[in-house]
Design an enzyme around this catalytic site. Structure first.
Site, mmCIF file in Angstrom:
data_model
loop_
_atom_site.group_PDB
_atom_site.id
_atom_site.type_symbol
_atom_site.label_atom_id
_atom_site.label_comp_id
_atom_site.label_asym_id
_atom_site.label_seq_id
_atom_site.Cartn_x
_atom_site.Cartn_y
_atom_site.Cartn_z
ATOM 1 N N HIS A 25 1.037 -1.515 0.080
ATOM 2 C CA HIS A 25 -0.506 0.025 0.071
ATOM 3 C C HIS A 25 0.836 1.307 -0.065
ATOM 4 C CE1 HIS A 25 -3.716 2.244 1.263
ATOM 5 N NE2 HIS A 25 -2.426 3.276 1.470
ATOM 6 N N GLU A 26 1.812 0.942 1.114
ATOM 7 C CA GLU A 26 2.707 2.240 0.695
ATOM 8 C C GLU A 26 3.556 2.412 0.232
ATOM 9 O OE1 GLU A 26 1.804 5.129 3.147
ATOM 10 O OE2 GLU A 26 0.858 3.502 4.168
ATOM 11 N N HIS A 29 2.069 4.427 -3.017
ATOM 12 C CA HIS A 29 2.407 5.737 -2.889
ATOM 13 C C HIS A 29 3.275 6.469 -3.579
ATOM 14 C CE1 HIS A 29 -1.964 6.069 -1.486
ATOM 15 N NE2 HIS A 29 -1.674 5.040 0.261
#
Length: 219
Positions: A25-26, A29
């Protein structure tokens, strides 16, 4: 679970999936920010698949307390984006997109394992921990997908909310959310735990059905 050994075995199945899901998820980004012209996350060592770089102490405590939490937000500088609005939207949605893709991937694995279990029931149906890993991979990533769309800082949904309504709402409203959003979020999680009522889990079933149909279509 009454048996401590069984609990530890189950934990050994669940924790890696949680770390993988939060890390990707990170990373999503950071990678999206890099592609849009901002290398802040990359220079700070956050465009990595090493889970240790993404662990957030508060999010980790919430995982231990209520069984759900978050990773450390990836630092970005929107002023570096080649196109601010486009970059902000892509970077904000990159994390939940990774969780959605992971949910689809685990759903495909679930269907494959289910087909194998039909042909070889004794071998596959007894693999309790394998089913736990796959089912948790689906449910966790759907939950992360929905949870991160909540418009509270520092979640991704807040950035989309700010992008859409910055011109229509007073600045002090966004200042309030940035200052107190995390505390409101913690309060809501603790209240959900206390009342044993999780609104996200209600929608999870609907999204699960949709993702399962997508996985079937892909196969």
């Amino acid at each position: 679970m009454s048996d401590p050994l069984e609990f530890l075995k189950m934990l050994a199945c669940i924790v890696p999936i949680m770390l993988i899901s939060l890390t990707l998820h990170e990373w999503g980004h950071a990678f999206a920010a890099h592609k849009n012209g901002d290398d802040t996350a990359m220079m700070l060592g956050r465009m990595t698949l090493n889970p240790l770089a993404h662990i957030d102490p508060v999010g980790l405590i919430m995982i231990l307390l209520v069984g759900f939490g978050w990773a450390k937000p990836v630092p970005v500088n929107p002023r570096n984006y080649r196109n601010y609005r486009k970059g902000e939207a892509i970077v904000s949605l990159a994390g939940v997109t990774m969780n959605l893709l992971l949910a689809i991937l685990f759903s495909i694995l679930y269907i494959v394992f289910f087909q194998l279990a039909i042909k070889h029931p004794q071998k596959w149906l007894e693999s309790e921990y394998l089913w736990t890993i796959v089912e948790y991979g689906i449910s966790l990533n759907i939950a992360l997908f929905l949870f991160n769309l909540i418009p509270l800082y520092p979640l991704d949904g807040y950035h989309i909310f700010e992008l859409l309504f910055a011109k229509h709402l007073p600045f002090r409203a966004f200042l309030f959310l940035r200052r107190y959003g995390q505390f409101i979020l913690i309060g809501l999680l603790l209240l959900s735990r206390l009342l044993d009522f999780y609104p996200v889990s209600i929608v999870t079933g609907w999204v699960f059905d949709l993702i399962y149909r997508i996985a079937l279509a892909l196969l």
